[in-house]
Design an enzyme around this catalytic site. Structure first.
Site, PDB file in Angstrom:
ATOM      1  N   HIS A  33       0.819  -1.219   0.000  1.00  0.00           N
ATOM      2  CA  HIS A  33       0.000   0.000   0.000  1.00  0.00           C
ATOM      3  C   HIS A  33       0.850   1.266   0.000  1.00  0.00           C
ATOM      4  O   HIS A  33       0.317   2.359  -0.144  1.00  0.00           O
ATOM      5  CB  HIS A  33      -0.943  -0.010   1.201  1.00  0.00           C
ATOM      6  CG  HIS A  33      -2.005  -1.069   1.065  1.00  0.00           C
ATOM      7  ND1 HIS A  33      -3.250  -0.819   0.570  1.00  0.00           N
ATOM      8  CD2 HIS A  33      -1.968  -2.404   1.305  1.00  0.00           C
ATOM      9  CE1 HIS A  33      -3.956  -1.939   0.525  1.00  0.00           C
ATOM     10  NE2 HIS A  33      -3.203  -2.916   0.974  1.00  0.00           N
ATOM     11  N   ASP A  78       3.618   9.244  -1.217  1.00  0.00           N
ATOM     12  CA  ASP A  78       2.456   8.488  -0.746  1.00  0.00           C
ATOM     13  C   ASP A  78       2.137   7.415  -1.773  1.00  0.00           C
ATOM     14  O   ASP A  78       2.251   7.674  -2.981  1.00  0.00           O
ATOM     15  CB  ASP A  78       1.246   9.425  -0.605  1.00  0.00           C
ATOM     16  CG  ASP A  78       0.415   9.105   0.626  1.00  0.00           C
ATOM     17  OD1 ASP A  78       0.448   7.941   1.055  1.00  0.00           O
ATOM     18  OD2 ASP A  78      -0.253  10.015   1.144  1.00  0.00           O
TER      19      ASP A  78
HETATM   20  O1  F6P Z   1      -0.286   3.495   4.512  1.00  0.00           O
HETATM   21  C1  F6P Z   1       0.086   2.281   5.035  1.00  0.00           C
HETATM   22  C2  F6P Z   1      -0.734   1.893   6.243  1.00  0.00           C
HETATM   23  O2  F6P Z   1      -0.391   0.607   6.667  1.00  0.00           O
HETATM   24  C3  F6P Z   1      -2.216   1.936   5.938  1.00  0.00           C
HETATM   25  O3  F6P Z   1      -2.679   0.774   5.313  1.00  0.00           O
HETATM   26  C4  F6P Z   1      -2.788   2.231   7.277  1.00  0.00           C
HETATM   27  O4  F6P Z   1      -4.004   2.891   7.214  1.00  0.00           O
HETATM   28  C5  F6P Z   1      -1.761   3.106   7.916  1.00  0.00           C
HETATM   29  O5  F6P Z   1      -0.521   2.777   7.327  1.00  0.00           O
HETATM   30  C6  F6P Z   1      -1.843   2.997   9.425  1.00  0.00           C
HETATM   31  O6  F6P Z   1      -0.710   2.608  10.021  1.00  0.00           O
HETATM   32  P1  F6P Z   1      -0.613   2.028  11.507  1.00  0.00           P
HETATM   33  O7  F6P Z   1      -1.113   0.620  11.433  1.00  0.00           O
HETATM   34  O8  F6P Z   1       0.825   2.119  11.806  1.00  0.00           O
HETATM   35  O9  F6P Z   1      -1.470   2.877  12.360  1.00  0.00           O
END
Ligand code: F6P
Length: 461
Positions: free
Chosen positions: A155, A362
Site C-alpha cells: 500500500h 504516498d
Molecule cells: O499506509 C500504510 C498503512 O499501513 C495503511 O494501510 C494504514 O491505514 C496506515 O498505514 C496505518 O498505520 P498504523 O497501522 O501504523 O497505524
C-alpha cells in the site's frame, strides 16, 4: 470457489451491527463474503501469547487474530517496519534506524504469523497478504508447505535500487517479495522500481510485468486502489446535516475552508503545508480573514522518535502562524489531533473550497479521491495535490504541486481561491469522472484475476 484468506498486521474486526470502518476494510469489502478468513494481529500485547488464533465470526467472515509479546511487537512495528522500512520506502534515508535485532524480530513475528496461519489453511485457499509488515510471510508459508496461490499488495511506495540498497537487508526483502505469485503496487512507477530491484539485486529476468527467477514466473503489476465514489458522494451530501459539520460551516462565517486530513506522519509533508499557508497569507494579504485552514491530523506511531518530533514541530508552526496572522476575531489555522468519523470527514470535504493533499511521498492517498467525490457539481472546490502521491498519476486535472516547495503550494492555493467557477466546474467534471470510474471493487477484482491467472503457471514452471 476457493476460500480467500486476507492477511494484514491490523485486523478490522467489525463491532456487532456496525458497518465496516475505513482503510483496508473498506478497500476489501467486496471480498468479505461468507467463508472468507482474515488473519493478523489482535492489537493486544500479552506476556505469553497463545500460538492458537482467537476467532471472531461476523457476517460469515472469520477474523482470526493472535496477540504479540511486547518485545516482538516492538521489533516488528516500532523497530523494523516503521523505524527502518517505512522511511526507506518513502525516500527518507536519513530517518532510517536499522538494527539487526529488529530485522530478526521482524522475521520472527512473520514466522509466528505463518505458523499460526498455516494450521488454518486448506490446500485450495487463496492467500492475499497486505503491506510492509508482512514481506516475508509468503516465503515462510511456502516453506511450511502451503502450495496455493499467494498474492501480496504493497500500500506504500516502492523505491529504485539505489535507494533500497541503503537498507542492509534489501536483497532479502526483494527475494521475499519474489516468493509471492503476484505482487501489486499502487502505481506503475512503484511496480517498475520493484522489477528493477529484482533484476539488479537478484538477477531476475524481466519481461514486461513478469519476472523470471529460479525457474519461477511471478507478476509485479500496478493495481491502483479506488473508492466507492457513489457511496462516498452520497455520504458527503447527507453529512452536511451532521451537527459537527454544520457547526464548522457556521463558524466559517462565509470564509473559504481549506482542509487537510492526514495521519500524523512525516511522509505527509505537513510542515511544508503549514509553511505554505503562512506564505499565502504573507504574500497575498487579501486572503487574510477570508480563509480558514483546518488540518485534522490524528496522532500516530508515537513510539517512533521521528513521529514525536513531528508533533512538536507542528505545534510550533501552528503557534507561529496563528501568533503572527491571527486577529482578535479570526484564527487562520485550526489544527486538531482528534480523529473524526468517516461521515463527518465526508461532510467537511464537501464544504471545503480547497483540499490540501501534499505528501512528500504516498502510495496512493485516498483523501484526494474522497475530496473529489464529495464535491458539489455546481460550486466545486479545488484539489491541490502533490505530484508524489500515487493519486497524481490519475488526477492530473487537480492543481499539481511539488510539495517540497512551500511557495508552489501557496501559489496553488491562491490560484484555487481566485479560480473562476467555470474552470472549477470543468476540472471537477473530469476529476469526478475519473474517480467514479475506479472503485475498491475493481481493485480487488483485478488483483484476484491476476492471481487466478498466474498461480497455476507458477506451480507448473
Ligand atoms: O499506509 C500504510 C498503512 O499501513 C495503511 O494501510 C494504514 O491505514 C496506515 O498505514 C496505518 O498505520 P498504523 O497501522 O501504523 O497505524
Amino acid at each position: 470457489m476457493a476460500r480467500i484468506v486476507i492477511v494484514s498486521n491490523r485486523v478490522p474486526i467489525p463491532k456487532a451491527r456496525v458497518a465496516v470502518a475505513g482503510g483496508l476494510a473498506v478497500a476489501l469489502r467486496d471480498l468479505l463474503v461468507p467463508g472468507t478468513l482474515w488473519f493478523g494481529w489482535s492489537g493486544r500485547l500479552a506476556a505469553d501469547p497463545a500460538p492458537q488464533p482467537a476467532l471472531v465470526e461476523a457476517r460469515g467472515v472469520t477474523y482470526a487474530t493472535i496477540d504479540l509479546a511486547a518485545d516482538a511487537h516492538r521489533a516488528l512495528y516500532v523497530g523494523f517496519a516503521n523505524g527502518a522500512l517505512w522511511p526507506v520506502l518513502h525516500f527518507r534515508l536519513g530517518l532510517m534506524h536499522y538494527r539487526r535485532e529488529d530485522w530478526l524480530g521482524y522475521l520472527a513475528v512473520n514466522h509466528t504469523f505463518a505458523s499460526s496461519l498455516r494450521q488454518m489453511l486448506r490446500a485450495d485457499d487463496t492467500v492475499w497478504a497486505h503491506d510492509y509488515h508482512l514481506l516475508p510471510l509468503g516465503r515462510l508459508l511456502r516453506r511450511q508447505g502451503f502450495g496455493g496461490p499467494l498474492g501480496f499488495f504493497l500500500h506504500v511506495p516502492f523505491v529504485p535500487p539505489s535507494v533500497l540498497e541503503a537498507i542492509p537487508v534489501a536483497r532479502e526483502l526483494v527475494a521475499d517479495l519474489c516468493a509471492y505469485d503476484v505482487v501489486g503496487f499502487q502505481t506503475e512507477e512503484h511496480a517498475r522500481d520493484f522489477r528493477d530491484c529484482a533484476q539488479r539485486l537478484l538477477g531476475a529476468v524481466v519481461d514486461g510485468e513478469w519476472l523470471w527467477l529460479n525457474g519461477r514466473r511471478l507478476r509485479a503489476f500496478a493495481d491502483p486502489i479506488g473508492i466507492d465514489a457513489r457511496a462516498f458522494a452520497g455520504e458527503a451530501a447527507r453529512a452536511v446535516h451532521d451537527k459537527l459539520v454544520q457547526r464548522v460551516a457556521d463558524s466559517l462565517s462565509g470564509r473559504a475552508l481549506a482542509i487537510g486530513v492526514d495521519r500524523m506522519d512525516y511522509s505527509k509533508g505537513l510542515p511544508n503545508r503549514f509553511e505554505a499557508y503562512g506564505r499565502l497569507l504573507e504574500r497575498h494579504p487579501a486572503h487574510r480573514r477570508r480563509i480558514h485552514f483546518l488540518q485534522i491530523c490524528p496522532r500516530s506511531r508515537e513510539e517512533v522518535d521521528a513521529y514525536r518530533k513531528l508533533r512538536v514541530e507542528l505545534d510550533r508552526l501552528t503557534g507561529r502562524i496563528n501568533g503572527r496572522f491571527s486577529e482578535f476575531d479570526w484564527t487562520p489555522l485550526r489544527y486538531s489531533t482528534r480523529a473524526a468519523p468517516r461521515a463527518t470527514l465526508a461532510g467537511l470535504y464537501r464544504i471545503g473550497r480547497i483540499g490540501l493533499v501534499t505528501p512528500l511521498r504516498d502510495g496512493m492517498n485516498l483523501v484526494a479521491k474522497e475530496f473529489v467525490a464529495a464535491q458539489p457539481d455546481d460550486d466545486p472546490g479545488v484539489l491541490v495535490l502533490s505530484r508524489f502521491a500515487g493519486a497524481a498519476r490519475e488526477l492530473s486535472e487537480a492543481l499539481i504541486v511539488n510539495p517540497f516547495d512551500p511557495d508552489a503550494i501557496a501559489d496553488a492555493m491562491h490560484a484555487a481561491l481566485t479560480m473562476p467557477v467555470e474552470e472549477r466546474r470543468e476540472r471537477q467534471a473530469v476529476l469526478k469522472a475519473k474517480v467514479f470510474r475506479t472503485s475498491a471493487a475493481a481493485y480487488c477484482r483485478r488483483f484476484m484475476d491476476a492471481l487466478a491467472a498466474q498461480a497455476p503457471r507458477a506451480v507448473a514452471a
